[in-house]
Design a protein around this motif. Sequence first.
Motif, mmCIF file in Angstrom:
data_model
loop_
_atom_site.group_PDB
_atom_site.id
_atom_site.type_symbol
_atom_site.label_atom_id
_atom_site.label_comp_id
_atom_site.label_asym_id
_atom_site.label_seq_id
_atom_site.Cartn_x
_atom_site.Cartn_y
_atom_site.Cartn_z
ATOM 1 N N TYR A 58 0.812 -1.221 0.000
ATOM 2 C CA TYR A 58 0.000 0.000 0.000
ATOM 3 C C TYR A 58 0.854 1.285 0.000
ATOM 4 N N ASP B 10 1.024 7.554 -6.191
ATOM 5 C CA ASP B 10 -0.067 8.550 -6.276
ATOM 6 C C ASP B 10 0.496 9.969 -6.184
ATOM 7 N N ASP C 144 -2.548 10.128 10.805
ATOM 8 C CA ASP C 144 -2.408 8.689 10.529
ATOM 9 C C ASP C 144 -1.712 8.403 9.205
HETATM 10 P P1 TYM Z 1 -8.423 7.671 4.521
HETATM 11 O O1 TYM Z 1 -9.423 7.380 3.459
HETATM 12 O O2 TYM Z 1 -8.325 6.678 5.627
HETATM 13 O O3 TYM Z 1 -8.710 9.073 5.147
HETATM 14 C C1 TYM Z 1 -8.905 10.229 4.357
HETATM 15 C C2 TYM Z 1 -8.286 11.440 5.031
HETATM 16 O O4 TYM Z 1 -8.971 11.710 6.254
HETATM 17 C C3 TYM Z 1 -8.047 11.789 7.326
HETATM 18 N N1 TYM Z 1 -8.716 11.308 8.548
HETATM 19 C C4 TYM Z 1 -8.633 11.917 9.725
HETATM 20 N N2 TYM Z 1 -7.976 13.017 10.103
HETATM 21 C C5 TYM Z 1 -8.088 13.395 11.407
HETATM 22 N N3 TYM Z 1 -8.828 12.715 12.308
HETATM 23 C C6 TYM Z 1 -9.513 11.607 11.969
HETATM 24 N N4 TYM Z 1 -10.247 10.968 12.860
HETATM 25 C C7 TYM Z 1 -9.428 11.152 10.620
HETATM 26 N N5 TYM Z 1 -9.951 10.102 9.934
HETATM 27 C C8 TYM Z 1 -9.497 10.214 8.678
HETATM 28 C C9 TYM Z 1 -6.886 10.885 6.874
HETATM 29 O O5 TYM Z 1 -5.684 11.183 7.537
HETATM 30 C C10 TYM Z 1 -6.812 11.197 5.401
HETATM 31 O O6 TYM Z 1 -6.088 12.377 5.162
HETATM 32 N N6 TYM Z 1 -4.219 6.169 2.255
HETATM 33 C C11 TYM Z 1 -5.148 7.270 2.391
HETATM 34 C C12 TYM Z 1 -5.698 7.709 1.050
HETATM 35 C C13 TYM Z 1 -4.671 8.011 0.032
HETATM 36 C C14 TYM Z 1 -3.865 9.181 -0.034
HETATM 37 C C15 TYM Z 1 -3.058 9.015 -1.180
HETATM 38 C C16 TYM Z 1 -3.760 10.330 0.772
HETATM 39 C C17 TYM Z 1 -4.351 7.225 -1.021
HETATM 40 N N7 TYM Z 1 -3.354 7.839 -1.745
HETATM 41 C C18 TYM Z 1 -2.129 10.003 -1.536
HETATM 42 C C19 TYM Z 1 -2.850 11.295 0.407
HETATM 43 C C20 TYM Z 1 -2.031 11.123 -0.725
HETATM 44 C C21 TYM Z 1 -6.324 6.850 3.267
HETATM 45 O O7 TYM Z 1 -6.662 5.695 3.309
HETATM 46 O O8 TYM Z 1 -6.996 7.881 3.875
#
Ligand code: TYM
Length: 478
Positions: free
Chosen positions: A135, A142, A156
């Motif tokens: 991943y 990306d 995270d």
């Molecule tokens: P994902 O889908 O888990 O989350 C999307 C975005 O939301 C933020 N986030 C939070 N921030 C603060 N507090 C929280 N409780 C919370 N829950 C979610 C995450 O940090 C994220 O920014 N791998 C990534 C998606 C991705 C990506 C990328 C991001 C794929 N390629 C390239 C940036 C650049 C993901 O699964 O985020």
Amino acid sequence: MKRFLSGITPSGDGSLHIGNYLGAVRQFISLSRDNEAFLMIADLHALTTIRDKKRLEHNVEELVRNELALLMGTLGGELPNITFFRQSDVPAHTELQSILNNVTPLGLVKRAHAYKDKLEKESAEEDINLGLFNYPVLMAADILLYQTDFVPVGKDQKQHIEITRDIAGRFNKTFCKKIFKLPEPYIPEEVSVIMGTDGKRKMSKSLGNIISIFEPEEVIRKQVMETYTDPARIHATDLGHIAGNMVFRYLEFFGTKQKVDELKEAYKKGQVADVEVKNYLYASLLKTFAPAREKYHALANNPEAVREILQEGARKANAVASRTMVEARRTIGLSNAYSCPSGSSYTPVPSERQNQGLTPVTPVTLAEFARMEIRVGKVIEASNKEGSEKLIRLVVDVGETKPRIIFTGVRGFGYTPEDFAGKQFLFITNLAPRKMMGEESQGMILAVDGNERPRGEHDAKKPVFITAEGMPLGAKVR
Ligand code: TYM
């Protein structure tokens, strides 16, 4: 203008909660005002956990509507500076991942949290798929494809940006060329981790501790009412605590400062009930998200508009990604004397075509071409447009209930209204309307270059109009 990229995975049920909004989408909105944004639906990333066709389809559609509604609802219905696209619409992501695999040490990926956490929970390596393990390399692809200056994410995701920088640095060093820009993480401290309504763990759909944005009002009310406040406070008259109280934590973002300060003072003195503070949070959430909730329903009723946004996004994203891939392929030796430009999915960029002695073109996809609507129309009235030396005003029946007004600027070539009146031609009927001399032109008549080159008309060739005599009125060209 700097460029940023970020992505959201259509996991869970594809919907967004206020943790995603505060930790990510809110930054996308504010940053897109002064920067160029690439915002991606990370559908390939979702494959690590979802292996159910219907669920993935549903999640992607839901996330697209959620994210677009938040962006457009806040940005006045527009997407200025934003390229919104779906990861799997840009094949370069997987190709670059495959290339980057070869400069990525196993140990670097083994240290990634997602893999380590899973290993701890599932305990057997056999239960973890290679997609999940790998991943971080897909995420590096990306980001690096778009020569991104920075990446707004929640905390995270910080480790993934560090891994991306590491991989980019190794690649550049291995091939002695700065092919990839090293991106910076952008993680505002106050929203780096939004805690859930349980007050204990990060807000996350899988933990059931969220406040939704697009669910029905009763659902949101229930989520707010169940939010953790001050467990030591039994009666409204007990002195309350603000620290760790999630309702006040969320109010910092959604309430007005003066009202929140008043409520805090009253709460500390035991002069306000929990339910009153929660009612204020509920009302503030609905107020904040009202435009987005409205937009959500508008988008749900207009799939064509959503498709258009994604199609345009895919076109722009592919153009930028292709440029990086042409460089990367060349640098590592995948392009050579036997390379066949038409065999590669990367159309040479215009300057490259020029080097090869070809006419520069901006390529369009077949799908884009197919979007053009061309119909047979009959000119029922033609006149010179008052106040203009060039324009002829045509009233055209293209088989709709009302005729259209379509201008053509060809008087300089010697054309008169009589050349058009009562005749049938081909017209493009899905162009965005354009104002001409105070009136909207609702299409365009089709012509080809003729052989005559009358002087005085910018050296252009006299157009010859494509006649459509004898063809059914309103019929579409196919
Ligand atoms: P994902 O889908 O888990 O989350 C999307 C975005 O939301 C933020 N986030 C939070 N921030 C603060 N507090 C929280 N409780 C919370 N829950 C979610 C995450 O940090 C994220 O920014 N791998 C990534 C998606 C991705 C990506 C990328 C991001 C794929 N390629 C390239 C940036 C650049 C993901 O699964 O985020």
